[in-house]
Write an enzyme that holds these catalytic residues in place. Sequence first.
Site, PDB file in Angstrom:
ATOM      1  N   SER A   1       0.812  -1.237  -0.013  1.00 35.22           N
ATOM      2  CA  SER A   1       0.038  -0.026  -0.048  1.00 35.22           C
ATOM      3  C   SER A   1       0.947   1.301   0.084  1.00 35.22           C
ATOM      4  O   SER A   1       0.428   2.373  -0.252  1.00 35.22           O
ATOM      5  CB  SER A   1      -0.733   0.212   1.271  1.00 35.22           C
ATOM      6  OG  SER A   1      -0.251  -0.133   2.468  1.00 35.22           O
TER       7      SER A   1
ATOM      8  N   ASP B   1       5.691  -6.841   2.480  1.00 36.84           N
ATOM      9  CA  ASP B   1       4.862  -7.445   1.545  1.00 36.84           C
ATOM     10  C   ASP B   1       6.055  -7.653   0.008  1.00 36.84           C
ATOM     11  O   ASP B   1       6.850  -6.889  -0.313  1.00 36.84           O
ATOM     12  CB  ASP B   1       3.923  -6.300   0.774  1.00 36.84           C
ATOM     13  CG  ASP B   1       2.480  -6.705   1.242  1.00 36.84           C
ATOM     14  OD1 ASP B   1       2.163  -7.836   1.746  1.00 36.84           O
ATOM     15  OD2 ASP B   1       1.819  -5.529   1.237  1.00 36.84           O
TER      16      ASP B   1
ATOM     17  N   LYS C   1       5.042 -11.295   3.472  1.00 39.84           N
ATOM     18  CA  LYS C   1       3.600 -11.627   2.866  1.00 39.84           C
ATOM     19  C   LYS C   1       3.236 -11.752   1.371  1.00 39.84           C
ATOM     20  O   LYS C   1       4.099 -10.759   0.573  1.00 39.84           O
ATOM     21  CB  LYS C   1       2.686 -10.523   3.430  1.00 39.84           C
ATOM     22  CG  LYS C   1       1.036 -10.748   3.142  1.00 39.84           C
ATOM     23  CD  LYS C   1       0.440  -9.883   3.972  1.00 39.84           C
ATOM     24  CE  LYS C   1       0.007  -8.325   3.563  1.00 39.84           C
ATOM     25  NZ  LYS C   1      -0.499  -8.159   2.396  1.00 39.84           N
TER      26      LYS C   1
ATOM     27  N   GLU D   1       0.054 -12.524  -1.681  1.00 38.34           N
ATOM     28  CA  GLU D   1      -1.317 -12.563  -1.904  1.00 38.34           C
ATOM     29  C   GLU D   1      -1.615 -13.908  -2.852  1.00 38.34           C
ATOM     30  O   GLU D   1      -0.760 -14.190  -3.750  1.00 38.34           O
ATOM     31  CB  GLU D   1      -1.894 -11.256  -2.650  1.00 38.34           C
ATOM     32  CG  GLU D   1      -1.726 -10.033  -1.936  1.00 38.34           C
ATOM     33  CD  GLU D   1      -2.219  -9.202  -2.899  1.00 38.34           C
ATOM     34  OE1 GLU D   1      -2.711  -9.040  -3.720  1.00 38.34           O
ATOM     35  OE2 GLU D   1      -2.159  -7.748  -2.160  1.00 38.34           O
TER      36      GLU D   1
ATOM     37  N   GLU E   1      -8.722  -9.775   3.524  1.00 35.88           N
ATOM     38  CA  GLU E   1      -9.251  -8.573   3.359  1.00 35.88           C
ATOM     39  C   GLU E   1     -10.603  -8.476   2.803  1.00 35.88           C
ATOM     40  O   GLU E   1     -10.895  -9.322   1.819  1.00 35.88           O
ATOM     41  CB  GLU E   1      -8.204  -7.941   2.408  1.00 35.88           C
ATOM     42  CG  GLU E   1      -8.421  -6.578   2.055  1.00 35.88           C
ATOM     43  CD  GLU E   1      -7.592  -5.517   1.605  1.00 35.88           C
ATOM     44  OE1 GLU E   1      -6.213  -6.311   1.347  1.00 35.88           O
ATOM     45  OE2 GLU E   1      -7.685  -4.561   1.188  1.00 35.88           O
TER      46      GLU E   1
HETATM   47  O1  KIV Z   1      -0.320  -3.274   1.685  1.00 34.99           O
HETATM   48  C1  KIV Z   1      -1.019  -3.358   2.573  1.00 34.99           C
HETATM   49  O2  KIV Z   1      -1.316  -2.264   3.406  1.00 34.99           O
HETATM   50  C2  KIV Z   1      -1.848  -4.663   2.919  1.00 34.99           C
HETATM   51  C3  KIV Z   1      -2.874  -4.307   4.237  1.00 34.99           C
HETATM   52  C4  KIV Z   1      -4.337  -3.837   3.451  1.00 34.99           C
HETATM   53  C5  KIV Z   1      -3.214  -5.875   4.756  1.00 34.99           C
HETATM   54  O3  KIV Z   1      -1.551  -5.531   2.347  1.00 34.99           O
END
Ligand code: KIV
Length: 271
Positions: free
Chosen positions: A52, A90, A120, A122, A189
Amino acid sequence: MSIHKTARKITTHVLQAMKAKNEKIAMLTAYDYSIAKLVDQAGIDVILVGDSAANVMAGYDTTLPLTLDEIIYHAKSVMRAVEKALVVVDLPFGTYQGNSKHALDSAIRIMKETGAHAVKLEGGAEVKESVIRILSAGIPVMGHLGLMPQSIHKFGTYVVRAKEEEEANQLKKDAKLLEELGCFALVLEKIPAKLAEEVSQSIKIPVIGIGAGGGVDGQVLVIHDMLGLTQEFSPRFLRRYHDLASEIKGAVSAYVKDVRSQDFPNEKEQY
Ligand code: KIV
């Protein structure tokens, strides 16, 4: 006694123990040194260096343009600040979906260059090989199902996911799969609260929700949203804890006025 009183640093094992003791997990995003320091000092359990960053730090419409080099820059800044929280980073779009060797290379770069604690990504069955290979290198993986912003062009919109039975069933299967593969936690989410609660009760690893109701093991929000820095974004699930946008604009316009009127600097504010 609360786990927070006994544990010095939050680890993936601490999070799993928290779920077992029904202690809720608090997670927020951070992308820079100054905010990460405050968030860590305020007692957050998990800091997500989320992709994000593409939206709130770089101003892109989607998370897709963010590169591996860029997330590494953000994660290094966060890691210089954090003493206690678990830091999860991420994997950006395009750095793990192609093949599992590429996924492992990306995850290794994040771990080696930033010192973060986990990554993390997806997806469910479609990223199985990447998850297996990253885990095989001893890198903890957090899953992410439901609304997956990296797939926005497939979904077409950011509306609630898995309202229909077929998608809900697939999500339940993917959650189970990610647990079986060895993921230490899972983000859900923007899905119906009832489904999120069912998933959380069906697996042992902690489920962290965003727009997924209160029946899960923890919550995550984007820090810019909960502090009221982002103004246009106001989904139903978002609770704003502050109105920083107004505060910042107020402070800046006061400064501009003082500079123009020569009120700033005064006698005491110079050498
Ligand atoms: O990138 C992010 O902020 C996220 C959250 C919304 C969980 O993946």
